[in-house]
Design a protein around this motif. Sequence first.
Motif, PDB file in Angstrom:
ATOM      1  N   VAL A  80       0.828  -1.200   0.000  1.00 25.47           N
ATOM      2  CA  VAL A  80       0.000   0.000   0.000  1.00 25.47           C
ATOM      3  C   VAL A  80       0.868   1.258   0.000  1.00 25.47           C
ATOM      4  CG1 VAL A  80      -1.632   1.332   1.400  1.00 25.47           C
ATOM      5  CG2 VAL A  80      -1.981  -1.119   1.065  1.00 25.47           C
ATOM      6  N   GLN A  81       1.967   1.241   0.751  1.00 24.37           N
ATOM      7  CA  GLN A  81       2.801   2.426   0.909  1.00 24.37           C
ATOM      8  C   GLN A  81       3.873   2.566  -0.171  1.00 24.37           C
ATOM      9  OE1 GLN A  81       2.303   4.849   3.062  1.00 24.37           O
ATOM     10  NE2 GLN A  81       0.551   3.801   3.938  1.00 24.37           N
ATOM     11  N   ALA A  82       4.097   1.552  -0.989  1.00 19.49           N
ATOM     12  CA  ALA A  82       5.181   1.578  -1.977  1.00 19.49           C
ATOM     13  C   ALA A  82       5.065   2.744  -2.965  1.00 19.49           C
ATOM     14  CB  ALA A  82       5.256   0.244  -2.703  1.00 19.49           C
ATOM     15  N   PRO A  83       3.896   3.032  -3.548  1.00 16.46           N
ATOM     16  CA  PRO A  83       3.839   4.154  -4.494  1.00 16.46           C
ATOM     17  C   PRO A  83       4.248   5.484  -3.870  1.00 16.46           C
ATOM     18  CG  PRO A  83       1.879   2.800  -4.713  1.00 16.46           C
ATOM     19  CD  PRO A  83       2.611   2.311  -3.510  1.00 16.46           C
ATOM     20  N   ALA A  84       3.804   5.749  -2.665  1.00 18.56           N
ATOM     21  CA  ALA A  84       4.177   7.002  -1.997  1.00 18.56           C
ATOM     22  C   ALA A  84       5.672   7.028  -1.707  1.00 18.56           C
ATOM     23  CB  ALA A  84       3.384   7.165  -0.705  1.00 18.56           C
ATOM     24  N   LEU A  85       6.229   5.904  -1.321  1.00 18.86           N
ATOM     25  CA  LEU A  85       7.654   5.833  -1.043  1.00 18.86           C
ATOM     26  C   LEU A  85       8.478   6.045  -2.312  1.00 18.86           C
ATOM     27  CD1 LEU A  85       9.811   5.273   1.096  1.00 18.86           C
ATOM     28  CD2 LEU A  85       9.653   2.865   0.483  1.00 18.86           C
ATOM     29  N   ILE A  86       8.028   5.479  -3.417  1.00 19.05           N
ATOM     30  CA  ILE A  86       8.737   5.639  -4.690  1.00 19.05           C
ATOM     31  C   ILE A  86       8.683   7.098  -5.151  1.00 19.05           C
ATOM     32  CG2 ILE A  86       8.678   5.021  -7.133  1.00 19.05           C
ATOM     33  CD1 ILE A  86       7.789   2.203  -6.213  1.00 19.05           C
ATOM     34  N   VAL A  87       7.520   7.725  -5.054  1.00 17.22           N
ATOM     35  CA  VAL A  87       7.383   9.127  -5.452  1.00 17.22           C
ATOM     36  C   VAL A  87       8.274  10.009  -4.579  1.00 17.22           C
ATOM     37  CG1 VAL A  87       5.789  11.081  -5.490  1.00 17.22           C
ATOM     38  CG2 VAL A  87       5.095   8.881  -6.443  1.00 17.22           C
ATOM     39  N   THR A  88       8.307   9.746  -3.284  1.00 14.12           N
ATOM     40  CA  THR A  88       9.152  10.513  -2.382  1.00 14.12           C
ATOM     41  C   THR A  88      10.629  10.340  -2.744  1.00 14.12           C
ATOM     42  OG1 THR A  88       7.527  10.275  -0.621  1.00 14.12           O
ATOM     43  CG2 THR A  88       9.776  10.870   0.040  1.00 14.12           C
ATOM     44  N   ALA A  89      11.040   9.121  -3.049  1.00  9.94           N
ATOM     45  CA  ALA A  89      12.441   8.873  -3.412  1.00  9.94           C
ATOM     46  C   ALA A  89      12.802   9.571  -4.719  1.00  9.94           C
ATOM     47  CB  ALA A  89      12.681   7.366  -3.524  1.00  9.94           C
ATOM     48  N   VAL A  90      11.895   9.568  -5.699  1.00 13.19           N
ATOM     49  CA  VAL A  90      12.166  10.239  -6.978  1.00 13.19           C
ATOM     50  C   VAL A  90      12.265  11.748  -6.781  1.00 13.19           C
ATOM     51  CG1 VAL A  90      11.156  10.763  -9.239  1.00 13.19           C
ATOM     52  CG2 VAL A  90      11.208   8.414  -8.419  1.00 13.19           C
ATOM     53  N   LEU A  91      11.361  12.322  -5.990  1.00 18.91           N
ATOM     54  CA  LEU A  91      11.424  13.760  -5.729  1.00 18.91           C
ATOM     55  C   LEU A  91      12.685  14.139  -4.961  1.00 18.91           C
ATOM     56  CD1 LEU A  91       7.709  14.535  -4.851  1.00 18.91           C
ATOM     57  CD2 LEU A  91       8.959  15.212  -6.897  1.00 18.91           C
ATOM     58  N   ALA A  92      13.077  13.316  -4.013  1.00 13.89           N
ATOM     59  CA  ALA A  92      14.305  13.595  -3.256  1.00 13.89           C
ATOM     60  C   ALA A  92      15.521  13.510  -4.166  1.00 13.89           C
ATOM     61  CB  ALA A  92      14.433  12.619  -2.085  1.00 13.89           C
ATOM     62  N   ALA A  93      15.548  12.518  -5.070  1.00  9.95           N
ATOM     63  CA  ALA A  93      16.665  12.387  -6.002  1.00  9.95           C
ATOM     64  C   ALA A  93      16.725  13.579  -6.954  1.00  9.95           C
ATOM     65  CB  ALA A  93      16.541  11.079  -6.780  1.00  9.95           C
ATOM     66  N   ALA A  94      15.578  14.043  -7.429  1.00  9.71           N
ATOM     67  CA  ALA A  94      15.558  15.203  -8.313  1.00  9.71           C
ATOM     68  C   ALA A  94      16.037  16.456  -7.582  1.00  9.71           C
ATOM     69  CB  ALA A  94      14.148  15.422  -8.858  1.00  9.71           C
ATOM     70  N   PHE A  95      15.602  16.634  -6.350  1.00 12.19           N
ATOM     71  CA  PHE A  95      16.050  17.777  -5.562  1.00 12.19           C
ATOM     72  C   PHE A  95      17.557  17.727  -5.333  1.00 12.19           C
ATOM     73  CE2 PHE A  95      17.062  19.554  -1.364  1.00 12.19           C
ATOM     74  CZ  PHE A  95      16.721  20.870  -1.590  1.00 12.19           C
ATOM     75  N   LEU A  96      18.066  16.557  -4.951  1.00 14.78           N
ATOM     76  CA  LEU A  96      19.502  16.435  -4.711  1.00 14.78           C
ATOM     77  C   LEU A  96      20.303  16.627  -5.987  1.00 14.78           C
ATOM     78  CD1 LEU A  96      19.568  13.509  -2.132  1.00 14.78           C
ATOM     79  CD2 LEU A  96      19.982  15.937  -1.725  1.00 14.78           C
ATOM     80  N   ALA A  97      19.775  16.170  -7.118  1.00 17.67           N
ATOM     81  CA  ALA A  97      20.462  16.392  -8.390  1.00 17.67           C
ATOM     82  C   ALA A  97      20.497  17.883  -8.721  1.00 17.67           C
ATOM     83  CB  ALA A  97      19.763  15.612  -9.503  1.00 17.67           C
ATOM     84  N   GLY A  98      19.414  18.583  -8.472  1.00 15.87           N
ATOM     85  CA  GLY A  98      19.376  20.023  -8.715  1.00 15.87           C
ATOM     86  C   GLY A  98      20.344  20.779  -7.828  1.00 15.87           C
ATOM     87  N   VAL A  99      20.355  20.459  -6.543  1.00 13.88           N
ATOM     88  CA  VAL A  99      21.286  21.112  -5.619  1.00 13.88           C
ATOM     89  C   VAL A  99      22.721  20.755  -5.981  1.00 13.88           C
ATOM     90  CG1 VAL A  99      22.061  21.170  -3.208  1.00 13.88           C
ATOM     91  CG2 VAL A  99      19.629  21.305  -3.747  1.00 13.88           C
ATOM     92  N   GLY A 100      22.955  19.508  -6.346  1.00  8.04           N
ATOM     93  CA  GLY A 100      24.297  19.102  -6.745  1.00  8.04           C
ATOM     94  C   GLY A 100      24.766  19.816  -7.999  1.00  8.04           C
TER      95      GLY A 100
END
Length: 54
Positions: A20-40
Amino acid sequence: MERFLKWLDDCDDLMVVFRVQAPALIVTAVLAAAFLAGVGAFLLLGAPDLHAAP
């Protein structure tokens, strides 16, 4: 035997929660990766130079 069945039931409940929680976890991980890529990229390339008009 009862403890084993309780353990199996707990594992099944845990799998349902993950399913049940996997889609939310995946979306959160993708958004965090995009944010970190932008800051990097910002830190790697630096801030853009601001040129004042003469």
